[in-house]
Write an enzyme that holds these catalytic residues in place. Structure first.
Site, mmCIF file in Angstrom:
data_model
loop_
_atom_site.group_PDB
_atom_site.id
_atom_site.type_symbol
_atom_site.label_atom_id
_atom_site.label_comp_id
_atom_site.label_asym_id
_atom_site.label_seq_id
_atom_site.Cartn_x
_atom_site.Cartn_y
_atom_site.Cartn_z
ATOM 1 C CD GLU A 150 33.647 38.812 47.046
ATOM 2 O OE1 GLU A 150 33.142 39.864 46.241
ATOM 3 O OE2 GLU A 150 33.187 37.955 47.927
ATOM 4 C CG ASP A 166 29.941 36.432 53.809
ATOM 5 O OD1 ASP A 166 28.726 36.981 53.928
ATOM 6 O OD2 ASP A 166 30.342 35.884 52.762
#
Length: 423
Positions: A150, A166
């Site tokens: 990210e 996640d």
């Protein structure tokens, strides 16, 4: 509509605030190139083709879109309901031992996906992009080996992070090189670290259901406990006994929260009454109240622990959530408190995050949404970047030399990205 994945942290709010301020007042003083070279290096040891995707949000306009290899940002066309397949915007990644450089334009916040073998399937709705969610039943990407990093790149610099919020899947390190030539890197697994995480969870009673393998026996990913619980692969009430014990501890003593490391004078004081923890400030005024959270609330840092982007409730909430993940609440009465040696103690704790951190070279990882509390996250930042890198490292371990080589070719710095994918 709900966001499919929570990929932001408190640092994201900081990045957003800095971005809006700099865009509004100091765009003429921008640092870093308009197109930042990001080099992906493949030292994975795997033979499959690698496919790359740079997806995100133009933080000036709010438009969702994708970036091609040359750095051009294109907004997505409107999708349908049910979702319609998105066009193939993959970039050919490097073969084993090779590199691929992608130009990242300024003012983009998003993700760099990397998949092995098969290309990922994305879908468009009238509201935006549906990103892969391999923990969900029927997701067409569930049999694909993939992962993501990210980032946010704006006038305040580059932030880049690997993420295990996640799932834990593809070993990769991130790096950024600044104008002075110094390279920062993180996210590197110890030699044999991937196997150590997988085998550690296999040996932890009740946790082996979170390990997902392909039809050929290859471990595709380990699901974070919240995702595993959502699909019936993990006890949804796992943390409840510990949460109750920690919450009740403050019916007879005071919890002190000092959420800002650079402002130690800001303190909030919590006491539990019934199932509610009430906080007062130094003047004795009540400023926040939290109901006892559920296990799901802790895994997601949401619900009863929802952290708004403010200066009081949000910082207290994220501090509580981090302490519950690390099982320090109830034991350490000034939070954030303790250090890595104090985290994840006891039989009931976040063993997923414990094992991921334990097997990182520098101990840093994004094991849950607010793992940046006490700077435990795998994030790099440079205010004047010149290049960035993502290095796909061996599945049986990773080599520091490989990470440095990837950064020299253009490394990626960690940043929390903003949530732009809707479902």
């Amino acid at each position: 509509m709900r966001t499919r994945t929570k990929w932001f942290s408190a640092l994201t709010a900081v990045a957003a605030a800095v971005a809006s301020a700099t865009v509004a007042t100091t765009s003429a003083q921008a640092v870093g190139p308009d197109l930042l070279p990001l080099t992906v290096t493949n030292n994975s040891g795997r033979s499959e083709a690698v496919h790359l995707y740079v997806l995100g949000t133009d933080i000036r306009s709010g438009r969702l879109g994708y970036v091609n290899q040359a750095g051009a940002f294109t907004p997505w066309s409107p999708g349908g309901n049910p979702p319609t397949p998105a066009p193939d915007v993959s970039i050919d990644g490097p073969g084993q031992g090779g590199t691929t450089t992608v130009q990242v334009p300024r003012f983009i916040s998003g993700r760099v996906y990397m998949s092995f073998g098969e290309k990922l399937k994305f879908f468009l709705t009238p509201d935006g992009l549906v990103q892969p969610a391999p923990w969900a039943g029927g997701d067409p990407n569930s049999g694909i080996l993939f992962d993501w990093s990210e980032f946010t790149y704006n006038d305040a610099g580059l932030w880049l992070n690997s993420s295990q919020v996640d799932m834990f899947a593809v070993p990769h390190a991130v790096s950024v090189t600044g104008a002075g030539g110094a390279t920062k890197k993180t996210g590197e697994l110890k030699s044999g670290g991937r196997d150590a995480v997988v085998n550690g969870l296999r040996g932890q009673s009740g946790w082996d259901g979170s390990i997902v393998s392909g039809s050929d026996g290859t471990v595709l990913r380990v699901l974070a406990p919240g995702k595993a619980a959502d699909v019936g692969k993990f006890d949804p009430n796992y943390l409840d006994p510990y949460i109750t014990e920690a919450w009740n501890a403050y019916s007879g003593k005071t919890l002190t929260v000092q959420p800002f490391g650079d402002r130690p004078d800001v303190k909030y004081f919590g006491r539990t009454s019934g199932g509610t923890m009430n906080f007062t400030n130094s003047g004795g005024q009540q400023v926040a109240s939290f109901s006892k959270p559920s296990t799901s609330n802790v895994w997601g840092c949401d619900g009863a622990l929802q952290a708004p982007n403010d200066e009081v409730v949000g910082p207290i909430a994220r501090t509580l959530c981090a302490a519950l993940h690390r099982s320090t609440l109830g034991r350490i009465d000034v939070q954030p408190g303790g250090g890595p040696a104090d985290f994840y103690q006891g039989a009931i704790t976040n063993h997923y995050s414990r094992l991921v951190h334990q097997n990182m070279v520098d101990g840093k990882a994004y094991g849950f949404a607010f793992d940046d509390v006490q700077a435990q996250e795998s994030l790099v930042h440079d205010g004047d970047p010149r290049s960035a890198g993502i290095t796909l490292t061996p599945f049986g371990g990773s080599a520091a030399a490989a990470v440095v080589a990837g950064a020299a070719g253009g490394g990626l710095g960690e940043v929390p990205s903003w949530n732009f994918v809707l479902n």
